[in-house]
Design a protein around this motif. Structure first.
Motif, short mmCIF file in Angstrom:
data_model
loop_
_atom_site.label_atom_id
_atom_site.label_comp_id
_atom_site.label_asym_id
_atom_site.label_seq_id
_atom_site.Cartn_x
_atom_site.Cartn_y
_atom_site.Cartn_z
N ARG A 47 1.23 -1.08 0.42
CA ARG A 47 -0.16 -0.03 -0.17
C ARG A 47 0.89 1.43 0.29
O ARG A 47 1.87 1.29 1.15
CB ARG A 47 -0.53 -0.53 1.09
N PRO A 48 1.09 2.30 -1.18
CA PRO A 48 -0.84 2.27 -1.53
C PRO A 48 -0.63 1.98 -3.26
O PRO A 48 -1.30 1.92 -3.40
CB PRO A 48 -0.82 3.74 -1.54
N VAL A 49 1.05 1.15 -2.96
CA VAL A 49 1.04 0.33 -4.33
C VAL A 49 2.17 -0.52 -4.51
O VAL A 49 3.03 -0.25 -3.41
CB VAL A 49 2.21 1.60 -5.36
N PRO A 50 3.09 -1.08 -5.33
CA PRO A 50 3.61 -2.38 -5.35
C PRO A 50 5.25 -1.94 -5.54
O PRO A 50 5.49 -0.72 -6.88
CB PRO A 50 2.78 -2.81 -6.60
N HIS A 51 5.51 -1.22 -4.20
CA HIS A 51 7.68 -0.59 -4.68
C HIS A 51 8.55 -0.72 -3.78
O HIS A 51 7.39 -1.41 -2.27
CB HIS A 51 6.89 0.75 -4.63
N TRP A 52 9.33 -1.16 -3.06
CA TRP A 52 10.12 -1.25 -2.78
C TRP A 52 10.11 -0.29 -1.46
O TRP A 52 10.19 -1.04 -0.83
CB TRP A 52 11.47 -1.84 -3.10
#
Length: 489
Positions: A427-432
């Protein structure tokens, strides 16, 4: 207006936690809040009659004593009094019965009859290492948690979130008691998100209790705001930020806003691909709020329920599962799940002498415009005959109106995003790095980032750690800064 080192948008618990850490590191910090008071999801106000103080959102605070941020801050040293009800939470059942979760695990298990040993086996290992469980669930989900705790917690979450959820129990009370906690997630209860939430909150009930702040949740954020100002931080209230252009120049901006708020404030400055991913972020079921001013204590059919701070009012595990499925399918349950708190049972400052307040949420579909008063009243009356006769006044906030007092509650989603296993981690986006946006110096620090909802300050802490290192080259540990620099008056 002259520039500052850091600007924080939103004076909720996460925004204030981030601001405190950055100010403790010696940076100039300015907080901008749209409302006239600080608090976000931890405000208290007279919503009904004079002298009756109601928590506008959160009311009960296990994380005030369990969160690593609040343990480092030591709220008691800042004058925040936390009252522990005799019973952390109760789950009324028909026929004058109830499941009772005491702070004492063994006492709770003893009250569950044949299912007592199963309750003890399920939660005992988690309670014994509760700090490791907190470290597992409150981290940024980008670092390795304590392995043993993660394994114990994970296996139990898989059990309670899957087809085996009823294998452990034989009776009706224990599964209802556990499901009532998991339903805090406002999602179908047989899922990994609600199962994890339920196990975590149940663990805290037996490890640190579910305390209620004297005077209301506002006491917590007021203490945070006062500490920030002592460190030289500035708080600007009554300033709604609609664009990054509304802010003074700063080397870093932290946004304690929902994913939708980031889209609104940053707008077209964000790269198209990132905006697209933000728009895929989903919001979950909603909470419709009703507060009651009462002429006396709630007349629970099970007398012990009067000693509980929190109540899960829905009936059996099957009834809870049905009610939450209805909400997930966009329908209002005929008998909704009601989460209630009775703070005036332990805190006499909440109501005039002899009077009481009852705080309640009904779970409803996102965006619902339905007034929850009658549905909540009927559910309480079911387990407390005569409740209607005690009502002096009430105040309702339909789900669709929740964002009027907190813009992060999109459609009434008080978790700032659906509580699914995937979306709790990504959350909120797929990110490291979920806190850092593509815009240089702009970070997200709300419940729309890990570890998600609740008054714990940890999303603010994780974002502040990155700001210190990435923007200012400061590698100090945030919790050490809080312990060393965030001092009471």
């Amino acid at each position: 207006m002259g520039g500052v080192d850091v600007v924080v948008v939103g004076a909720g618990p996460n925004g204030l936690a981030a601001a405190l850490i950055l100010a403790a590191a010696g940076l100039g910090v300015e907080v901008h809040e749209a409302a006239d008071t600080v608090g976000g999801g931890a405000r208290t106000a007279e919503l009904t009659l004079p002298g009756f103080r109601h928590d506008v959102c959160s009311a009960v605070h296990p994380m005030a004593v369990a969160s690593p941020f609040f343990r480092a801050m030591n709220l008691a040293a800042h004058g925040v009094e936390l009252y522990q009800p005799d019973i952390a939470y109760a789950h009324p059942l028909d026929g004058g019965r109830a499941g009772l979760a005491y702070r004492d695990l063994d006492r709770t298990a003893d009250g569950l009859g044949p299912d007592g040993p199963a309750w003890r086996r399920l939660l005992g290992p988690l309670v014994a290492r509760w700090e490791d469980v907190v470290d597992t669930t409150m981290n940024d989900f980008r670092h390795v948690p304590p392995p043993a705790a993660a394994l114990r917690f994970g296996l139990r979450t898989l059990e309670q979130g899957g087809p085996l959820w009823n294998v452990r129990f034989r009776g009706e009370t224990a599964p209802a008691l556990l499901t009532g906690v998991g339903a805090h997630a406002i999602a179908p209860v047989r899922g990994l998100g609600p199962a994890g939430a339920g196990l975590f909150l149940a663990t805290l009930a037996h490890a640190v209790g579910w305390p209620i702040p004297r005077g209301g949740s506002q006491a917590i954020v007021d203490a945070m705001a006062a500490a920030l100002q002592r460190l030289g931080g500035k708080i600007v209230t009554g300033h709604r930020v609609d664009s990054l252009d509304d802010l003074p120049p700063a080397r870093a901006v932290l946004l304690d806003v929902a994913a939708e708020g980031l889209l609104r404030i940053a707008g077209e400055r964000l790269p198209g691909a990132y905006r697209k991913r933000l728009r895929r972020f989903t919001y979950g079921g909603a909470a419709a709020k009703v507060d009651f001013a009462l002429s006396g204590p709630v007349p629970w059919a099970a007398p012990e329920v009067a000693r509980a701070g929190t109540l899960h009012i829905v009936g059996t595990r099957a009834e809870a599962a049905h009610a939450e499925r209805e909400v997930a399918n966009g329908r209002h349950a005929e008998r909704p799940y009601v989460l209630a708190a009775q703070p005036s049972t332990v805190d006499a400052t909440r109501a005039p002498d002899g009077k009481h307040v009852l705080w309640a949420y009904a779970h409803v579909p996102n965006g619902s415009t339905v007034d929850p008063t009658e549905a909540v009243t009927a559910q309480v009356e079911r387990f407390a005959p005569g409740f209607r006769d005690l009502i002096l006044d009430s105040h309702a906030i339909p789900a669709a109106a929740q964002s009027a007092h907190n813009p992060n509650y999109i459609g009434g989603d008080i978790a700032a995003g659906a509580v699914t296993a995937w979306q709790m981690v990504m959350r909120p986006v797929p990110h490291w790095d979920p806190y850092r946006t593509p815009l240089p110096g702009v970070y997200l620090c709300s419940a729309s980032t890990p570890p998600g909802p609740a008054v714990h300050g940890m999303a603010g802490l994780h974002a502040a750690r990155r700001v210190l290192r990435q923007r200012f080259g400061i590698r100090a540990e945030p919790l050490d800064l809080v312990r060393d620099k965030v001092k009471p008056a």
